[in-house]
Scaffold this motif. Structure first.
Motif, PDB file in Angstrom:
ATOM      1  N   ALA A 265      33.526  41.408  32.888  1.00 28.43           N
ATOM      2  CA  ALA A 265      32.286  42.149  33.097  1.00 28.43           C
ATOM      3  C   ALA A 265      32.212  42.632  34.537  1.00 28.43           C
ATOM      4  O   ALA A 265      32.862  42.088  35.426  1.00 28.43           O
ATOM      5  CB  ALA A 265      31.078  41.268  32.782  1.00 28.43           C
ATOM      6  N   CYS A 266      31.418  43.676  34.768  1.00 30.93           N
ATOM      7  CA  CYS A 266      31.230  44.181  36.128  1.00 30.93           C
ATOM      8  C   CYS A 266      30.423  43.159  36.941  1.00 30.93           C
ATOM      9  O   CYS A 266      29.821  42.225  36.387  1.00 30.93           O
ATOM     10  CB  CYS A 266      30.536  45.538  36.116  1.00 30.93           C
ATOM     11  N   ASP A 267      30.385  43.364  38.248  1.00 29.67           N
ATOM     12  CA  ASP A 267      29.720  42.399  39.130  1.00 29.67           C
ATOM     13  C   ASP A 267      28.252  42.215  38.765  1.00 29.67           C
ATOM     14  O   ASP A 267      27.729  41.097  38.715  1.00 29.67           O
ATOM     15  CB  ASP A 267      29.820  42.864  40.586  1.00 29.67           C
ATOM     16  N   SER A 268      27.550  43.351  38.524  1.00 32.69           N
ATOM     17  CA  SER A 268      26.121  43.284  38.241  1.00 32.69           C
ATOM     18  C   SER A 268      25.836  42.548  36.936  1.00 32.69           C
ATOM     19  O   SER A 268      24.942  41.707  36.856  1.00 32.69           O
ATOM     20  CB  SER A 268      25.534  44.696  38.192  1.00 32.69           C
ATOM     21  N   CYS A 269      26.610  42.849  35.884  1.00 30.85           N
ATOM     22  CA  CYS A 269      26.397  42.183  34.595  1.00 30.85           C
ATOM     23  C   CYS A 269      26.731  40.698  34.680  1.00 30.85           C
ATOM     24  O   CYS A 269      26.084  39.861  34.035  1.00 30.85           O
ATOM     25  CB  CYS A 269      27.241  42.853  33.509  1.00 30.85           C
TER      26      CYS A 269
END
Length: 568
Positions: A12-16
């Motif tokens: 997953a991306c950093d924000s998610c």
């Protein structure tokens, strides 16, 4: 947009990852697009498998490499299922006695990231509403907040056009209407929650600033609003402060600037107020707002707010350079790049509400012209003062002397370019004036007060610097003590006359900046009262000093008691 790894999402991306939501792992994932957050994949991949197993392997490897360094005590540091790896941290909401303000205000802790909670944001809002209902039971909270917005637009916006009035009004309805939902910060994505928390922070900062500065004649219940609104605004900012610093916007800068104003007025703690303003300035520099191209990545409204915020703080910093009140940090030499930000963009986004009773199509353009005059005034004076210090009365440098004389002539005539609507003749109140005209004149009076008091104060500061640098000839003096004293007392007369010509309410609504200018002139007057060379000038200085004390007393300034102790 296609996924990076086909149909199976393995990272997953950093924000998610931080929000613990499902990520589609696209180049710009859907969650980040909806939330308006940057979609990045910077975190290193983690190997799967039990953490204890990996830790045991590491210990075994270390023991084999350096058998003497291994001790069984290392095994006590292994993570277990019995408790968290990290010790609990104190709540950021604990007060100075270590007591918890609200039971549910402790942010959850995950790794090194403070994860804000919806409960904390809601509790802050509820606590403020309860405080307002107890202190001002006869007036709905929404009416009080809307009055603060109206007063800001009339008395503060002319010199700080850094808010969007329709957005403030929408925020007031969202957070303070009687039918406001209990889940004000609990719906939508994390990005939506940040938007709501930022909106609340800015709105309450506006109210805190207004309530701390404006006199009771304009806002009778100011004392019931100033501290509670400031506390609520600062507490709300703490909930998402880490994110706000990493992803700043116009609200990030403007809220802190308003906090600084309110802290100065409420507590008188200049060092604390400057520290908070320094945070806003640092964000401004981090965003490179001194560059015109830095605004290209922002939408039109954000760009307009950021542009105005820069010039407001730029003027405040030049004031620090001129008056020596605190270190200045927005000097062009410190940017590392050329200052290319223009006063106005190619298109102007209206910041005032068209539904305001004083709205008129050309009004905001006039206000911005007056606003831009202020940083120009401070910047011109700051450059002149810096050059006079560098000159130091060196007669051999004829070229520099000629340039300084010309620069002083330019400064002396700067008021010739003051717009017609800021001239006294255009501000005289007529009985036939309607409400719209009266409100517009109020805004223009605020600007005129700021410009005129600043100009007269700067004349004295420049004269004083010429004396210190023995550069009297730049301003046409011969260096004789009596000549210098006459020049000083003449400028001080103009300064006091300016204060007396301006309707007193406009001195009040400027708060500490007006007091600071008076303090600068008062310190020069105090020195002159002990001048035995000319009794007439000495007596005039004493009379003017008493007048300044009277004005400070009426302003209810914390500086009035200090200056009273100076009285000869």
């Amino acid at each position: 947009m296609a996924s990076r790894r086909g149909s199976t999402v393995t990272r997953a991306c950093d924000s998610c990852r931080m929000r613990k939501v499902k990520c589609d792992a696209s180049e710009d994932c859907s969650n980040c697009r909806l939330s308006g957050l940057p979609c990045q994949y910077t975190s290193a991949r983690r190997k799967r498998g039990p953490k204890v197993t990996r830790a045991l392997r590491a210990i075994e490897k270390a023991r084999q490499a350096t058998p003497n360094a291994y001790t069984p005590a290392l095994e006590d540091r292994l993570p277990s299922n019995e408790g968290p790896m990290f010790p609990p941290t104190p709540s950021i909401w604990a007060d100075s006695q270590g007591q918890q303000g609200h039971e549910d205000l402790t942010p959850s802790f995950s790794g090194t990231e403070i994860v804000p909670t919806t409960e904390s944001a809601g509790a802050i809002r509820d606590s403020l509403v309860q405080s307002m209902n107890c202190s001002i039971p006869s007036i709905p909270a929404l009416n009080v907040i809307n009055l603060c917005i109206e007063l800001y637009m009339k008395y503060t916006f002319p010199t700080a056009p850094c808010v969007h009035e329709p957005t403030l009004q929408a925020s007031a309805n969202k957070f303070f209407a009687e039918d406001s939902s209990a889940q004000l910060f609990g719906t939508g994505s994390w990005g939506d929650k940040v938007v709501d928390m930022r909106a609340f922070t800015l709105l309450t900062a506006v109210c805190a600033s207004v309530a701390s500065v404006l006199p009771k004649s304009l806002l009778p219940y100011q004392e019931a609003l100033a501290e509670p609104c400031l506390k609520a605004s600062r507490n709300m900012l703490k909930v998402f402060e880490d994110f706000d610093i990493e992803h700043p916007c116009a609200t990030s800068i403007i809220s802190r600037s308003l906090h600084s104003t309110a802290l100065q007025q409420i507590t008188g703690k200049s060092a604390l107020a400057y520290h908070i303003l320094g945070q806003a300035t640092l964000l401004l520099q981090t965003m490179r707002l001194y560059r015109e191209d830095a605004l290209s990545s922002h939408n039109a409204l954000q760009a307009q707010l950021l542009r105005n915020a820069f010039w407001q703080l730029f003027a405040a910093d030049k004031a620090s350079a001129c008056l020596g009140s605190r270190p200045f940090v927005l000097h062009e030499m410190l940017f590392g790049e050329e200052l290319t930000l223009r006063l106005s963009g190619e298109t102007m986004v209206p910041l005032m509400s068209t539904s305001s009773p004083w709205f008129e199509e050309t009004l905001e353009g006039k206000i911005l012209l007056g606003f831009h005059f202020i940083p120009r005034l401070w910047s011109t004076a700051a450059s002149l003062l810096s050059d006079i210090k560098a000159y130091g009365g060196v007669d051999e440098d004829a070229e520099m002397k000629t340039r300084l004389i010309q620069d002083y002539v330019v400064f002396s005539g700067i008021l010739d370019e003051l717009p017609q609507w800021l001239q006294t003749s255009s501000l005289i109140v007529c009985s036939e004036d309607g409400r719209a005209t009266q409100c517009q004149r109020t805004m223009f009076w605020v600007q005129r007060c700021t410009i005129m008091v600043t100009y007269q104060c700067l004349r004295l500061v420049i004269l004083q610097q010429c004396i210190n640098s023995k550069a009297w000839d730049i301003i046409g003096l011969n260096g004789l003590a009596l000549t210098i004293a006459m020049a000083k007392i003449g400028i001080i007369y103009d300064f006091i006359q300016t204060l007396e010509d301006i309707p007193f309410v406009y001195l009040q609504v400027k708060g500490e900046p007006t007091v600071q200018r008076i303090r600068v002139v008062g310190s020069v007057l105090l020195e002159m009262t002990f001048n035995p060379e000319n009794e007439t000038i000495q007596e005039r200085a004493k009379n003017y000093f008493v007048k300044l004390l009277d004005i400070l007393g009426r302003l209810d300034s914390k500086a009035s008691d200090e200056m009273s102790s100076w009285q000869p």
